[in-house]
Design a protein around this motif. Structure first.
Motif, PDB file in Angstrom:
ATOM      1  N   VAL A   1       0.868  -1.171   0.000  1.00  0.00           N
ATOM      2  CA  VAL A   1       0.000   0.000   0.000  1.00  0.00           C
ATOM      3  C   VAL A   1       0.910   1.227   0.000  1.00  0.00           C
TER       4      VAL A   1
ATOM      5  N   VAL B   1      -1.329  -1.140  -4.190  1.00  0.00           N
ATOM      6  CA  VAL B   1      -2.491  -0.264  -4.009  1.00  0.00           C
ATOM      7  C   VAL B   1      -1.974   1.115  -3.650  1.00  0.00           C
TER       8      VAL B   1
ATOM      9  N   LEU C   1      -5.743  -2.193   7.219  1.00  0.00           N
ATOM     10  CA  LEU C   1      -5.350  -2.507   5.845  1.00  0.00           C
ATOM     11  C   LEU C   1      -5.576  -3.986   5.539  1.00  0.00           C
TER      12      LEU C   1
ATOM     13  N   TYR D   1      -8.046  -5.253   2.474  1.00  0.00           N
ATOM     14  CA  TYR D   1      -7.519  -5.930   1.283  1.00  0.00           C
ATOM     15  C   TYR D   1      -7.442  -7.439   1.458  1.00  0.00           C
TER      16      TYR D   1
END
Length: 504
Positions: free
Chosen positions: A444, A476, A494, A498
């Motif tokens: 991320v 991402v 997170l 995800y």
């Protein structure tokens, strides 16, 4: 019989007209005036029926009065339970009930929502606002400004701090007088604090960093604090020329570096900058040194232990490390599966032992037994290594370890490579369930101001630097990483967001 914590931090300043709290409005509260306020609060607490060993929960805004409640608890022997001001009434229900709090102090705006919660647990509820007004202050107003300190021993409980609870129910860490006092004494000496120091204090005081580190050190040294309600860049820069020290989270330093006005001249009077509560990027460390000539001192601590390690005051402050074990603290790296100590330079779980280590988790004997070994070593849940010079580096949390295709992957290693890529401001690496590998790596990323992240270009750059199994299977981008109030990235959020990254 004495009261070691109160006597050392507070009682030693009785009658002193020296400055203790410099406030944003330009006024100053002396040590003696602060103690008199705390004594009135101690009378109010006692008059409400609390005795040594009872619990007092506070969810109040930062103020001199909020700090005086802490002092009053130390003087009465009441166990102090500070709670994050961001918690909702539903969240507070657990803490108040689990701790068995006898008195709850809350801001007036929160009191309405908290009334049924306090009532359901048989707790009294009073208000105290950021200006020091409220029903509790009214009770204390007519009380004497002297209080006979309740005798306590070093092994008596002084405070409960609840862990963040990202992997289950929060646990109440029981901290004794000796836990708090031993750590304050060690840090005061290690970081060279004296009565001449003026600490710029912009941290919350519901957390160990702002309360049991910053405040306790200043009290023990007999110095003063510029006591700000929160971090605001302009306020920090306005007060910094008067300060000899600043303690903060990494965000403090990145925001200061964003200001062109922040330079070495502004820091001319400041001898020490301390960072903790979240990892400090090596890039931030280098930029700060280049801009100011100061090398930030990074240290490592936990709710259950206060501070365990610190980069040296004199000597090499190494970016990317949290320094050396503090005097009196034993630290070792062990195999998570066997508990056996591993070879130097090998990643394993960090265990610590010392007078700073907590007594256990409130009403959780099984959890205490899982994490506190019979020989006194506490299993921190952090993964790290010790280099040849004895410096400790944190590579992540045990729960953040990614196991992909049977290989152990440490997120921090990948994050360091990602953070060095052009256009990347910061990154967080997590594992998500994968049908073939068990877990797959998800990166991320947050773009630097004005930059655009190209995932394909990032992946091309990672090839020469990371083994194939470590490379992200998904990238991402977000505008910002989710963080808690102390600046720690909330990887649990997170992971939840995800979790379906590799679902069919």
């Amino acid at each position: 019989m004495t009261n070691p914590l109160y006597d050392a931090l507070f009682g030693s300043h009785a009658g002193r007209q020296t400055p203790f709290l410099h406030l944003p409005d330009g006024s100053t509260i002396t040590h003696d005036a602060f103690l008199r306020m705390a004594a009135r609060f101690a009378h109010a607490i006692s008059d409400l029926g609390l005795a040594a060993g009872d619990r007092l929960a506070v969810q109040i805004d930062k103020s001199p009065q909020a700090l005086a409640v802490y002092a009053a608890c130390a003087q009465t022997g009441v166990i102090f339970l500070p709670l994050n001001t961001g918690y909702t009434a539903a969240e507070l229900d657990y803490f108040i009930g689990n701790a068995g709090a006898k008195l709850v102090l809350a801001s007036p705006q929160q009191s309405t929502d908290l009334a049924p919660v306090a009532q359901s647990h048989g707790a009294l509820l009073h208000s105290l606002d950021a200006r020091g007004a409220g029903s509790f202050a009214d009770l204390a107003a007519g009380c004497p400004d002297q209080f006979d300190t309740v005798p306590r021993s070093g092994d008596d409980l002084a405070a409960f701090l609840y862990t963040s609870g990202t992997t289950g129910r929060s646990k109440g860490a029981m901290l004794t007088q000796d836990n708090l006092l031993s750590n304050a004494r060690t840090l005061t000496e290690y970081w060279r604090f004296t009565a001449q120091d003026v600490l710029l204090h912009a941290l919350p005081i519901f957390h160990t960093h702002g309360l049991f580190v910053a405040t306790n050190i200043t009290l023990l040294a007999g110095g003063a604090m510029i006591f700000l309600p929160k971090f605001e860049t302009d306020q920090i820069m306005a007060h910094l020329p008067r300060a000899t020290a600043l303690m903060g989270v990494p965000t403090f330093y990145t925001r200061l570096l964003d200001e062109d006005r922040f330079d070495a001249n502004l820091c001319a009077n400041t001898r020490l900058f301390v960072s903790g509560s979240a990892p400090l990027l090596a890039e931030t460390h280098a930029r700060f040194a280049g801009r100011t000539g100061h090398r930030i001192l990074e240290r490592y601590g936990m709710t259950e232990t206060n501070m365990n390690t610190s980069n040296p005051y004199d000597g090499d402050r190494r970016a990317g490390t949290v320094g050396l074990p503090l005097p009196g603290v034993a630290l070792k790296i062990t195999d998570p599966a066997t508990g056996a100590e591993v070879a130097p330079g090998t990643i394993g779980q960090i265990e610590v032992r010392g007078p700073n280590v907590f007594k256990g988790y409130w009403q959780m004997p099984e959890k205490t037994a899982e994490e506190l070994r019979p020989d006194g070593f506490f299993i921190t849940g952090d993964l790290g290594l010790i280099d040849a010079d004895g410096y400790v580096s944190i590579v992540g949390r045990n729960k953040d370890l990614i196991i992909s295709g049977g290989f152990n992957i440490y997120p921090k290693e990948i994050e360091a490579v990602l953070d060095a890529q052009p256009g990347v401001m910061e990154s967080a690496v997590i594992g998500a369930p994968h049908p073939d590998f068990g877990e797959g790596v998800v990166a991320v990323l947050v773009a630097a101001p004005g930059a655009t992240i190209d995932p394909d270009a990032i992946m091309a750059q990672l090839g020469p630097e990371l083994a194939r199994f470590k490379q992200p299977k998904r990238i991402v981008t977000l505008d910002a990483l989710p963080r808690n109030t102390m600046g720690k990235v909330q990887k649990n959020i997170l992971r939840d967001a995800y979790a379906d990254s590799f679902s069919a």
